[in-house]
Design an enzyme around this catalytic site. Structure first.
Site, PDB file in Angstrom:
ATOM      1  CD  GLU A 287      -5.156  -0.402  -0.265  1.00 42.96           C
ATOM      2  OE1 GLU A 287      -4.618  -2.094   0.108  1.00 42.96           O
ATOM      3  OE2 GLU A 287      -5.286   0.385  -0.003  1.00 42.96           O
TER       4      GLU A 287
ATOM      5  CG  HIS B 177     -10.233   0.373   2.608  1.00 42.69           C
ATOM      6  ND1 HIS B 177     -10.756   1.536   3.677  1.00 42.69           N
ATOM      7  CD2 HIS B 177      -8.904   0.479   3.787  1.00 42.69           C
ATOM      8  CE1 HIS B 177      -9.545   2.455   4.506  1.00 42.69           C
ATOM      9  NE2 HIS B 177      -8.807   1.803   4.057  1.00 42.69           N
TER      10      HIS B 177
ATOM     11  CG  HIS C 241      -1.273   5.553   3.404  1.00 45.68           C
ATOM     12  ND1 HIS C 241      -1.580   6.139   3.986  1.00 45.68           N
ATOM     13  CD2 HIS C 241      -2.166   4.546   3.272  1.00 45.68           C
ATOM     14  CE1 HIS C 241      -2.095   5.588   4.905  1.00 45.68           C
ATOM     15  NE2 HIS C 241      -2.330   4.364   4.370  1.00 45.68           N
TER      16      HIS C 241
ATOM     17  CG  ASP D  42      -1.961   1.183   1.064  1.00 48.18           C
ATOM     18  OD1 ASP D  42      -1.999   2.400   0.407  1.00 48.18           O
ATOM     19  OD2 ASP D  42      -2.799   0.719   1.843  1.00 48.18           O
TER      20      ASP D  42
ATOM     21  CD  GLU E 185      -7.141   3.116   1.345  1.00 45.68           C
ATOM     22  OE1 GLU E 185      -6.385   2.415   1.148  1.00 45.68           O
ATOM     23  OE2 GLU E 185      -6.962   4.121   2.220  1.00 45.68           O
TER      24      GLU E 185
ATOM     25  CG  ASP F 270     -14.459   1.879   4.841  1.00 45.22           C
ATOM     26  OD1 ASP F 270     -14.938   0.849   5.022  1.00 45.22           O
ATOM     27  OD2 ASP F 270     -13.051   1.654   4.741  1.00 45.22           O
TER      28      ASP F 270
HETATM   29 MG   LIG Z   1      -4.679   1.835   1.746  1.00 50.06          MG
END
Ligand SMILES: [Mg+2]
Length: 381
Positions: free
Chosen positions: A209, A284, A185, A183, A235, A257
């Site tokens: 991700e 998520h 971010h 991930d 997400e 999510d």
């Molecule tokens: Mg994430």
């Protein structure tokens, strides 16, 4: 049956729970929250309660339409998360009223168990190989990790090789029967993503991700076409309309999510939209037990599910963890990295109301870290 009250509870570590009461004594639970803005989402739920009190809780879709569109202004994380938690609670009430799990109402289960993954390494990953081995010993067959801390738009060779070395160390420790999701971010620029991702290819990541922040989703096609690694994102997207841009640009996995993207009703539709583009669903869920139960209910009824995120032992869960608000904690007893079919009515979990009330007395004011680059400017966390 009529809705009589909506009550929100801000509970550690950083969650917001919602209880919806009815005049027939059936109670539904939801988790309306955006991490770091829990009070704001709770205020939005309070405003939406003006419409809901006195209404039939089982008219879920009719309410979803009004709640998402009836305020004229629509979309975004706060409103979509408030509606998500309400939607979960209405499905919980409907399942309990009819005596069936939510997956039964969605057409029945297409699988008996769901593969789950676990987080390792925290925000600034260190010693990830040892952490991955510990998860493997617990029976997990997949983990997710950050591979870097903050990055410059075009960072040094050391920053790049550091990312590769961490992923390589986990692969060497865990072998080839184990999946590693990475991930970012949104910490990569387009240029850094195009530099870094091909170097990760030899280690066969499960997926990468959020290489980019969502506001440049229209450039994600430059990433998917530059690497063989499956790209996941979503997400920070909140509706089927938000997902169209990435679905048209070659992503392999979408990650709505259940507590952000309009709840069970909307994630079910995002999953179907993804299926029409040969894209898998991996909801998520670094959140609490209600969000996880809602995710699993959709997952049991969704053919294109890949895997489910869950938060047990995640680095955010300090002072409280996934199982602390459940009467029966065995519903999330993972066996060999899978969770079994939830068989109880509604969302399939029993909330410990005393534990929730006690935690809500303390509340929380969780905020995510604010990071800076070496020159003092803002860095993506
Ligand atoms: Mg994430």
């Amino acid at each position: 049956m009529k809705i009589t009250a909506l009550t929100t509870y801000l509970v550690a570590p950083r969650w917001c729970f919602l209880r919806i009461d009815t005049d027939e004594g059936i109670t539904g639970w939801g988790e309306p929250v955006i991490e770091g803005r829990a009070h704001t989402v709770a205020a939005a739920v309070d405003e939406l309660a003006d419409y809901l009190v006195g209404k039939d809780p089982m008219s879920i879709e009719a309410h979803w339409q009004v709640l998402t569109k009836g305020g004229f202004y629509r979309g975004g994380p706060i409103l979509s998360s408030a509606v998500a938690g309400i939607d979960q609670a209405l499905w919980d009430i409907t399942g309990k009223a009819l005596g069936v799990p939510v997956w039964q109402l969605l057409g029945g289960a297409v699988r008996d168990r769901i593969r789950v993954y676990s987080w390792i390494g925290g925000d600034r990953p260190d010693d990830v190989a040892q952490a991955a081995l510990e998860r493997q010993e617990q029976g997990f067959t997949a983990i997710k990790m950050n591979a870097s801390a903050e990055l410059d738009p075009i960072d040094t060779p050391r920053a790049t090789t550091g990312i590769v070395d961490r992923v390589a160390a986990v692969r060497a420790a865990t072998g080839d029967d184990f999946d590693i999701a990475v991930d970012f971010h949104g910490r990569l620029s387009v240029a850094m993503a195009r530099r870094v991702l091909p170097l990760l290819e030899p280690y066969l990541p499960f997926f990468v991700e959020e290489p980019l922040v969502p506001e440049v989703s229209d450039r994600i096609g430059e990433i998917t076409s530059a690497t063989s690694i499956p790209i996941a994102t979503g997400e920070r997207l909140f509706s089927r309309w938000d997902f169209r841009t990435v679905l048209d640009r070659g992503v392999a996995v979408v990650q709505p999510d259940l507590s952000h993207a309009g709840g069970i009703s909307e994630v079910r539709r995002i999953a179907a939209l993804a299926e029409s583009r040969d894209v898998a669903l991996a909801p998520h869920c670094p959140l609490g037990p209600i969000a996880l139960a809602a995710s699993l209910q959709v997952g049991f009824a969704t053919p294109n599910l890949l895997i489910q995120e869950q938060s047990l032992g995640i680095h955010y869960n300090t002072g409280s963890d996934l199982l602390d608000y459940l009467v029966d904690r065995t519903v999330f007893a993972y066996r060999d990295g899978y969770v079994d079919l939830l068989r109880r009515p509604g969302l399939g979990i029993d909330i410990d109301e005393n534990a929730v009330a006690r935690a809500a007395e303390r509340g929380h004011r969780w905020r995510n870290p604010i990071w800076q680059r070496k020159d003092g400017s803002f860095a993506e966390w």
